[in-house]
Motif scaffolding. Structure first.
Motif, PDB file in Angstrom:
ATOM      1  N   HIS A  24       0.844  -1.207   0.243  1.00 28.72           N
ATOM      2  CA  HIS A  24       0.082  -0.032   0.204  1.00 28.72           C
ATOM      3  C   HIS A  24       0.766   1.333   0.149  1.00 28.72           C
ATOM      4  O   HIS A  24       1.768   1.361   1.113  1.00 28.72           O
ATOM      5  CB  HIS A  24      -0.798   0.003   1.309  1.00 28.72           C
ATOM      6  CG  HIS A  24      -1.844   1.333   1.298  1.00 28.72           C
ATOM      7  ND1 HIS A  24      -1.547   2.450   1.265  1.00 28.72           N
ATOM      8  CD2 HIS A  24      -3.142   1.120   1.434  1.00 28.72           C
ATOM      9  CE1 HIS A  24      -2.544   3.112   1.440  1.00 28.72           C
ATOM     10  NE2 HIS A  24      -3.614   2.452   1.450  1.00 28.72           N
ATOM     11  N   CYS A  55      -6.580   6.477  -0.721  1.00 29.40           N
ATOM     12  CA  CYS A  55      -5.227   5.571  -1.035  1.00 29.40           C
ATOM     13  C   CYS A  55      -5.670   4.154  -0.830  1.00 29.40           C
ATOM     14  O   CYS A  55      -5.250   3.431  -1.747  1.00 29.40           O
ATOM     15  CB  CYS A  55      -4.364   5.885  -0.275  1.00 29.40           C
ATOM     16  SG  CYS A  55      -4.879   5.653   1.895  1.00 29.40           S
ATOM     17  N   CYS A  56      -6.676   3.605  -0.199  1.00 25.84           N
ATOM     18  CA  CYS A  56      -6.985   2.224  -0.169  1.00 25.84           C
ATOM     19  C   CYS A  56      -7.616   1.709  -1.210  1.00 25.84           C
ATOM     20  O   CYS A  56      -7.386   0.677  -1.908  1.00 25.84           O
ATOM     21  CB  CYS A  56      -7.813   1.809   1.296  1.00 25.84           C
ATOM     22  SG  CYS A  56      -6.975   2.394   2.707  1.00 25.84           S
ATOM     23  N   CYS A  88      -0.943   4.777   6.112  1.00 24.18           N
ATOM     24  CA  CYS A  88      -2.659   4.563   6.056  1.00 24.18           C
ATOM     25  C   CYS A  88      -2.885   3.822   7.356  1.00 24.18           C
ATOM     26  O   CYS A  88      -2.332   2.547   7.431  1.00 24.18           O
ATOM     27  CB  CYS A  88      -3.014   4.089   4.821  1.00 24.18           C
ATOM     28  SG  CYS A  88      -4.792   3.623   4.662  1.00 24.18           S
TER      29      CYS A  88
HETATM   30 ZN   LIG Z   1      -5.193   3.630   2.517  1.00 28.06          ZN
END
Ligand SMILES: [Zn+2]
Length: 272
Positions: free
Chosen positions: A192, A239-240, A202
């Motif tokens: 990630h 972002c995920c 994150c």
């Molecule tokens: Zn994320």
């Protein structure tokens, strides 16, 4: 060819005559499973079909030929035999279309075979199992590949006594190959990336990744590759989501291309 010589007309006085095919001069009389008679000109059968009259079959005068199909199917089918506008198939419900598609293959009604194939294809993704069965039975390889990805293990299990043994024989190794691709997707651990405009990692990804793995794990052995790939996803616009998209792309790449049902069908044919 499942034709049998019927009884003399006098013995079946309860039969009724088709409203469309009742010309007294027509020289062959067919009777549907639900006891409707169709008077048909044998010339049209000879000119447009490959399955009528069956080899060695010569009906005697006034003899009735019993067919396995119901009148609703024969009524549609014989319209394709005559030099007249073809009946519209667009509005047919699936069971009627499916029965017609099988009958025109069985009796080789050439003017109807392709149009039935087109409408069977258009019925997808509904009725995928029945359509796959039809495609296998009549060697329609491209249609096998369109139908098979829409079928889950539950679909096959719940209809195991209805579908052909040949479908099961081909579907099981196909399904195993699909699952191998899923197991590979399960092992991908896509890193990630750090969120943009942030120096912190994150905090959500591990939870979301676990959730994806649980969903994906539930697909192994049950669903086909394409529908299971959809489980590698994250709906949040952050972002995920990017990480999930990258994972899914890698899983798809690892699969290269999903196994094709027709490949297994051809292999099975060679093994026979
Ligand atoms: Zn994320």
């Amino acid at each position: 060819m499942e034709l049998c010589h019927g009884t003399e007309p006098d013995q079946e006085i309860e039969d009724t005559m088709s409203a469309l095919f009742n010309d007294a001069d027509a020289d062959v009389v067919f009777r549907s499973r639900d006891k409707i008679r169709f008077r048909i000109y044998s010339t049209y059968l000879k000119n447009t079909t490959g399955g009528f009259p069956p080899v060695g079959f010569t009906p005697h005068e006034d003899e009735i030929v019993d067919l396995d199909e119901n009148a609703s199917t024969l009524n549609l089918m014989f319209q394709f035999v005559y030099p007249q506008p073809q009946p519209p198939l667009r509005t047919l419900d699936f069971p009627t279309l499916s029965s017609l598609a099988e009958a025109v293959e069985k009796y080789q009604i050439y003017p109807a075979m392709q149009i039935c194939y087109v409408f069977m294809t258009k019925a997808l993704p509904s009725h995928a199992l029945d359509i796959l069965d039809y495609a296998i039975k009549h060697d329609y390889y491209p249609l096998m590949d369109k139908a098979a990805p829409h079928i889950s293990l539950e679909d096959v299990s719940s209809a195991a006594t209805r579908v052909s043994p040949r479908l099961l024989q081909i579907w099981i190794p196909y399904h195993n190959a699909c699952n191998q691709a899923l197991r590979d997707a399960f092992k991908i651990n896509e890193p990630h990336k750090r969120p943009r405009s942030s120096f912190e990692s994150c905090t959500e990804w591990e939870t979301r990744r676990a959730s994806i793995l649980i969903t994906l794990g539930g697909c192994i052995g049950v669903k086909n590759v394409e529908s299971a790939l959809a489980s590698i996803a994250c709906t949040s616009p952050d972002c995920c989501r990017e990480a999930a998209v990258a994972w899914q792309a890698k899983a798809r790449q690892g699969i290269a291309k999903p196994p094709k049902f027709s490949t297994f069908s051809r292999k099975s044919f060679q093994d026979d």
